[in-house]
Motif scaffolding. Structure first.
Motif, PDB file in Angstrom:
ATOM      1  N   ALA A  27       8.314  -7.460  -4.357  1.00 32.71           N
ATOM      2  CA  ALA A  27       7.359  -6.547  -4.976  1.00 32.71           C
ATOM      3  C   ALA A  27       6.069  -6.496  -4.174  1.00 32.71           C
ATOM      4  CB  ALA A  27       7.078  -6.995  -6.399  1.00 32.71           C
ATOM      5  N   GLN A  28       5.734  -7.610  -3.511  1.00 32.78           N
ATOM      6  CA  GLN A  28       4.476  -7.634  -2.779  1.00 32.78           C
ATOM      7  C   GLN A  28       4.715  -7.419  -1.294  1.00 32.78           C
ATOM      8  OE1 GLN A  28       4.986 -10.215  -5.168  1.00 32.78           O
ATOM      9  NE2 GLN A  28       3.961  -8.796  -6.524  1.00 32.78           N
ATOM     10  N   PRO A  29       4.182  -6.337  -0.746  1.00 35.87           N
ATOM     11  CA  PRO A  29       4.350  -6.118   0.690  1.00 35.87           C
ATOM     12  C   PRO A  29       3.450  -7.070   1.475  1.00 35.87           C
ATOM     13  CG  PRO A  29       2.909  -4.453  -0.253  1.00 35.87           C
ATOM     14  CD  PRO A  29       3.364  -5.316  -1.399  1.00 35.87           C
ATOM     15  N   ILE A  30       3.868  -7.351   2.713  1.00 36.92           N
ATOM     16  CA  ILE A  30       2.994  -8.133   3.588  1.00 36.92           C
ATOM     17  C   ILE A  30       1.930  -7.182   4.099  1.00 36.92           C
ATOM     18  CG2 ILE A  30       2.858  -9.260   5.811  1.00 36.92           C
ATOM     19  CD1 ILE A  30       5.388 -10.562   5.345  1.00 36.92           C
ATOM     20  N   VAL A  31       0.690  -7.439   3.797  1.00 37.58           N
ATOM     21  CA  VAL A  31      -0.349  -6.563   4.327  1.00 37.58           C
ATOM     22  C   VAL A  31      -1.294  -7.316   5.243  1.00 37.58           C
ATOM     23  CG1 VAL A  31      -0.370  -4.635   2.715  1.00 37.58           C
ATOM     24  CG2 VAL A  31      -1.458  -6.745   2.057  1.00 37.58           C
ATOM     25  N   GLY A  32      -1.659  -8.534   4.859  1.00 36.73           N
ATOM     26  CA  GLY A  32      -2.671  -9.246   5.639  1.00 36.73           C
ATOM     27  C   GLY A  32      -2.070 -10.150   6.681  1.00 36.73           C
ATOM     28  N   VAL A  33      -1.497  -9.547   7.726  1.00 31.96           N
ATOM     29  CA  VAL A  33      -0.893 -10.372   8.770  1.00 31.96           C
ATOM     30  C   VAL A  33      -1.292  -9.802  10.136  1.00 31.96           C
ATOM     31  CG1 VAL A  33       1.295  -9.100   8.921  1.00 31.96           C
ATOM     32  CG2 VAL A  33       1.293 -11.544   9.311  1.00 31.96           C
ATOM     33  N   PRO A  34      -1.579 -10.663  11.105  1.00 36.59           N
ATOM     34  CA  PRO A  34      -1.943 -10.133  12.422  1.00 36.59           C
ATOM     35  C   PRO A  34      -0.731  -9.510  13.104  1.00 36.59           C
ATOM     36  CG  PRO A  34      -1.870 -12.544  12.447  1.00 36.59           C
ATOM     37  CD  PRO A  34      -1.641 -12.124  11.043  1.00 36.59           C
ATOM     38  N   GLY A 202     -10.692 -25.969   7.520  1.00 37.77           N
ATOM     39  CA  GLY A 202     -11.376 -24.674   7.358  1.00 37.77           C
ATOM     40  C   GLY A 202     -10.469 -23.698   6.624  1.00 37.77           C
ATOM     41  N   TRP A 203     -10.899 -23.279   5.425  1.00 39.19           N
ATOM     42  CA  TRP A 203     -10.080 -22.331   4.654  1.00 39.19           C
ATOM     43  C   TRP A 203     -10.506 -20.923   5.049  1.00 39.19           C
ATOM     44  CZ3 TRP A 203      -9.763 -18.643   0.636  1.00 39.19           C
ATOM     45  CH2 TRP A 203      -8.481 -18.526   0.064  1.00 39.19           C
ATOM     46  N   THR A 204      -9.705 -20.296   5.894  1.00 40.41           N
ATOM     47  CA  THR A 204     -10.111 -19.025   6.503  1.00 40.41           C
ATOM     48  C   THR A 204      -9.030 -17.959   6.352  1.00 40.41           C
ATOM     49  OG1 THR A 204     -11.393 -20.237   8.139  1.00 40.41           O
ATOM     50  CG2 THR A 204     -10.824 -17.970   8.689  1.00 40.41           C
ATOM     51  N   VAL A 205      -9.388 -16.862   5.720  1.00 45.60           N
ATOM     52  CA  VAL A 205      -8.488 -15.700   5.672  1.00 45.60           C
ATOM     53  C   VAL A 205      -9.284 -14.526   6.249  1.00 45.60           C
ATOM     54  CG1 VAL A 205      -7.026 -14.237   4.237  1.00 45.60           C
ATOM     55  CG2 VAL A 205      -7.403 -16.631   3.596  1.00 45.60           C
ATOM     56  N   PRO A 206      -8.995 -14.132   7.501  1.00 45.91           N
ATOM     57  CA  PRO A 206      -9.849 -13.156   8.176  1.00 45.91           C
ATOM     58  C   PRO A 206     -10.040 -11.852   7.396  1.00 45.91           C
ATOM     59  CG  PRO A 206      -8.305 -14.135   9.711  1.00 45.91           C
ATOM     60  CD  PRO A 206      -7.902 -14.620   8.349  1.00 45.91           C
ATOM     61  N   GLY A 207      -8.964 -11.313   6.816  1.00 46.90           N
ATOM     62  CA  GLY A 207      -9.079 -10.029   6.113  1.00 46.90           C
ATOM     63  C   GLY A 207      -9.884 -10.117   4.823  1.00 46.90           C
ATOM     64  N   GLY A 209     -12.719 -11.950   4.753  1.00 40.96           N
ATOM     65  CA  GLY A 209     -14.096 -12.231   5.151  1.00 40.96           C
ATOM     66  C   GLY A 209     -14.561 -13.607   4.699  1.00 40.96           C
ATOM     67  N   ILE A 210     -13.610 -14.509   4.455  1.00 41.05           N
ATOM     68  CA  ILE A 210     -14.020 -15.849   3.994  1.00 41.05           C
ATOM     69  C   ILE A 210     -13.607 -16.887   5.029  1.00 41.05           C
ATOM     70  CG2 ILE A 210     -11.907 -16.308   2.624  1.00 41.05           C
ATOM     71  CD1 ILE A 210     -13.797 -17.675   0.559  1.00 41.05           C
ATOM     72  N   LYS A 211     -14.527 -17.824   5.274  1.00 37.23           N
ATOM     73  CA  LYS A 211     -14.272 -18.899   6.233  1.00 37.23           C
ATOM     74  C   LYS A 211     -15.073 -20.093   5.741  1.00 37.23           C
ATOM     75  CE  LYS A 211     -14.236 -19.688  11.224  1.00 37.23           C
ATOM     76  NZ  LYS A 211     -14.731 -21.061  11.296  1.00 37.23           N
ATOM     77  N   LYS A 212     -14.446 -20.915   4.922  1.00 37.38           N
ATOM     78  CA  LYS A 212     -15.164 -22.030   4.313  1.00 37.38           C
ATOM     79  C   LYS A 212     -14.729 -23.324   4.980  1.00 37.38           C
ATOM     80  CE  LYS A 212     -17.752 -20.051   1.634  1.00 37.38           C
ATOM     81  NZ  LYS A 212     -19.179 -20.139   1.802  1.00 37.38           N
ATOM     82  N   THR A 213     -15.672 -24.009   5.580  1.00 36.45           N
ATOM     83  CA  THR A 213     -15.383 -25.343   6.079  1.00 36.45           C
ATOM     84  C   THR A 213     -15.348 -26.264   4.866  1.00 36.45           C
ATOM     85  OG1 THR A 213     -16.520 -24.842   8.121  1.00 36.45           O
ATOM     86  CG2 THR A 213     -16.200 -27.163   7.612  1.00 36.45           C
ATOM     87  N   VAL A 214     -14.260 -26.987   4.702  1.00 36.70           N
ATOM     88  CA  VAL A 214     -14.159 -27.881   3.542  1.00 36.70           C
ATOM     89  C   VAL A 214     -14.295 -29.323   4.015  1.00 36.70           C
ATOM     90  CG1 VAL A 214     -12.861 -26.234   2.155  1.00 36.70           C
ATOM     91  CG2 VAL A 214     -11.618 -27.822   3.606  1.00 36.70           C
ATOM     92  N   ASN A 227      -8.382  -6.163  -3.464  1.00 39.32           N
ATOM     93  CA  ASN A 227      -8.130  -4.899  -4.159  1.00 39.32           C
ATOM     94  C   ASN A 227      -6.649  -4.597  -4.387  1.00 39.32           C
ATOM     95  OD1 ASN A 227     -10.915  -4.543  -3.980  1.00 39.32           O
ATOM     96  ND2 ASN A 227     -10.728  -3.557  -1.976  1.00 39.32           N
ATOM     97  N   ASN A 228      -5.799  -4.994  -3.444  1.00 37.80           N
ATOM     98  CA  ASN A 228      -4.397  -4.570  -3.529  1.00 37.80           C
ATOM     99  C   ASN A 228      -3.432  -5.743  -3.548  1.00 37.80           C
ATOM    100  OD1 ASN A 228      -4.885  -1.675  -3.410  1.00 37.80           O
ATOM    101  ND2 ASN A 228      -5.590  -2.100  -1.336  1.00 37.80           N
ATOM    102  N   GLU A 229      -2.263  -5.501  -4.172  1.00 35.90           N
ATOM    103  CA  GLU A 229      -1.220  -6.512  -4.191  1.00 35.90           C
ATOM    104  C   GLU A 229      -0.676  -6.733  -2.787  1.00 35.90           C
ATOM    105  OE1 GLU A 229       1.865  -5.583  -7.094  1.00 35.90           O
ATOM    106  OE2 GLU A 229       0.347  -4.506  -8.235  1.00 35.90           O
ATOM    107  N   GLY A 230      -0.112  -7.915  -2.564  1.00 38.38           N
ATOM    108  CA  GLY A 230       0.516  -8.160  -1.268  1.00 38.38           C
ATOM    109  C   GLY A 230       0.418  -9.622  -0.873  1.00 38.38           C
ATOM    110  N   TYR A 231       0.955  -9.909   0.304  1.00 43.46           N
ATOM    111  CA  TYR A 231       0.841 -11.241   0.899  1.00 43.46           C
ATOM    112  C   TYR A 231      -0.234 -11.177   1.981  1.00 43.46           C
ATOM    113  CZ  TYR A 231       5.302 -12.797  -1.083  1.00 43.46           C
ATOM    114  OH  TYR A 231       6.300 -13.159  -1.921  1.00 43.46           O
ATOM    115  N   TYR A 232      -1.094 -12.155   1.989  1.00 43.22           N
ATOM    116  CA  TYR A 232      -2.179 -12.199   2.977  1.00 43.22           C
ATOM    117  C   TYR A 232      -2.157 -13.580   3.631  1.00 43.22           C
ATOM    118  CZ  TYR A 232      -3.747  -8.163   0.298  1.00 43.22           C
ATOM    119  OH  TYR A 232      -3.811  -6.951  -0.330  1.00 43.22           O
ATOM    120  N   PHE A 233      -2.516 -13.628   4.904  1.00 46.39           N
ATOM    121  CA  PHE A 233      -2.385 -14.890   5.617  1.00 46.39           C
ATOM    122  C   PHE A 233      -3.641 -15.263   6.399  1.00 46.39           C
ATOM    123  CE2 PHE A 233       1.826 -13.199   5.000  1.00 46.39           C
ATOM    124  CZ  PHE A 233       2.516 -14.307   4.526  1.00 46.39           C
ATOM    125  N   GLY A 234      -3.844 -16.567   6.522  1.00 38.33           N
ATOM    126  CA  GLY A 234      -4.925 -17.096   7.343  1.00 38.33           C
ATOM    127  C   GLY A 234      -4.491 -18.443   7.889  1.00 38.33           C
TER     128      GLY A 234
END
Ligand SMILES: [Cu+2]
Length: 287
Positions: A27-34, A202-207, A209-214, A227-234
């Motif tokens: 159901a969820q398309p891959i959208v956030g992938v390089p 570092g918890w970073t998902v480029p799409g 805009g978050i890059k948190k050093t933990v 905003n949209n459903e899908g799979y996103y990667f970082g």
């Protein structure tokens, strides 16, 4: 070179074909992938990333104008003041107007840069009216996601095993797919607080805009709203040891009813709900 480019184009076509298959399979398309031959930032999937991209665009214009202006001045000076054209140099050393101008104008440029920069920093700093909090913990070498506001269950997210990485399914990008993703509802502001159990990560998902050093012993805050459903990667973006490249970040974004179902399931398997009484899952968490 040409051969390489053709290979690259083939790669993109294969990726697009792969995305089609993935879209059909889940159901969820891959959208956030390089993807191969990618230029520029990834597309913006959160309001925060939209603002990051637009600040970048402003800075790019400014820096281009400055570089072109300085280069033109250099070329003009080389031509105008060449010994053949300017055998007897002038002896003047000061020009009050120029000195004031080349002090004030850079100050104004810095102010123009600083105002949107600080605005963006504070915009991304704290979640306003977050629906709930997810506590992200970096471990050597995997991520865990706790949902304290939704019954306090925890999801552990590890890269696929070596055997699974050899036979990837169409919706599993190489070195990014995990056994269990962080799951969130779409269009919802979610507070992310991050910490680490051992070394810094570092918890970073480029799409997003978050890059948190933990950091062990500290909590760092940020927020996302996708905003949209899908799979996103970082990926982990803080060198954390020899498993650094084996702790990708995968986020699955669902619509609200699907997400609620997922939460019920998680609570049930964590023993937070009576296994037989699914109806009570809709009752507020007993905290
Ligand atoms: Cu790490």
């Amino acid at each position: 070179m040409v051969g390489k480019r053709v290979l690259g184009i083939l790669g993109i076509l294969t990726t697009i074909a792969g995305l089609g298959v993935a879209g059909g399979a889940s159901a969820q398309p891959i959208v956030g992938v390089p993807h191969e031959w990618q230029m520029d930032f990834p597309p913006s999937f959160t309001p925060l990333m939209e603002k990051v991209a637009s600040l970048h665009d402003l800075l790019l214009v400014l820096i281009t104008v400055i570089c072109v202006f300085v280069l033109a001045l250099l070329i003009y000076a080389m031509w105008r003041f060449h010994a053949s054209r300017n055998a007897t140099p002038a002896t003047s050393t000061h020009n009050t107007f120029l000195e004031i101008a080349w002090t004030i104008i850079p100050i104004l440029i810095l102010v123009v840069v600083a105002i949107p920069s600080f605005r963006l920093l504070y915009y991304g700093d704290k979640a306003v009216d977050a629906a709930f909090t997810i506590k992200v913990t970096g471990h050597q070498w995997y991520w865990s996601y706790a949902y304290p506001d939704l019954g306090d269950f925890t999801v552990e997210s590890r890269i696929l095993s070596e055997a699974d990485r050899i036979k990837l399914k169409p919706n599993q990008p190489r070195m990014l797919a995990v056994d269990e993703e962080m799951v969130i509802p779409k269009g919802t502001v979610i507070r992310i607080i991050g910490t680490a159990a051992d070394s810094m990560h570092g918890w970073t998902v480029p799409g997003f805009g978050i890059k948190k050093t933990v950091i062990p012993g500290r909590l760092n805050e940020g927020w996302i709203s996708v905003n949209n459903e899908g799979y996103y990667f970082g990926q982990c973006s803080q060198i954390c040891g020899n498993g650094h490249s084996y702790m990708p970040i995968a986020v699955r974004v669902l619509d609200k009813p699907e997400f609620d179902k997922w939460v019920e399931q998680k609570k049930k398997s964590a023993g937070l709900l009576p296994a037989t009484d699914v109806a009570s899952a809709t009752a507020p968490a007993n905290r």
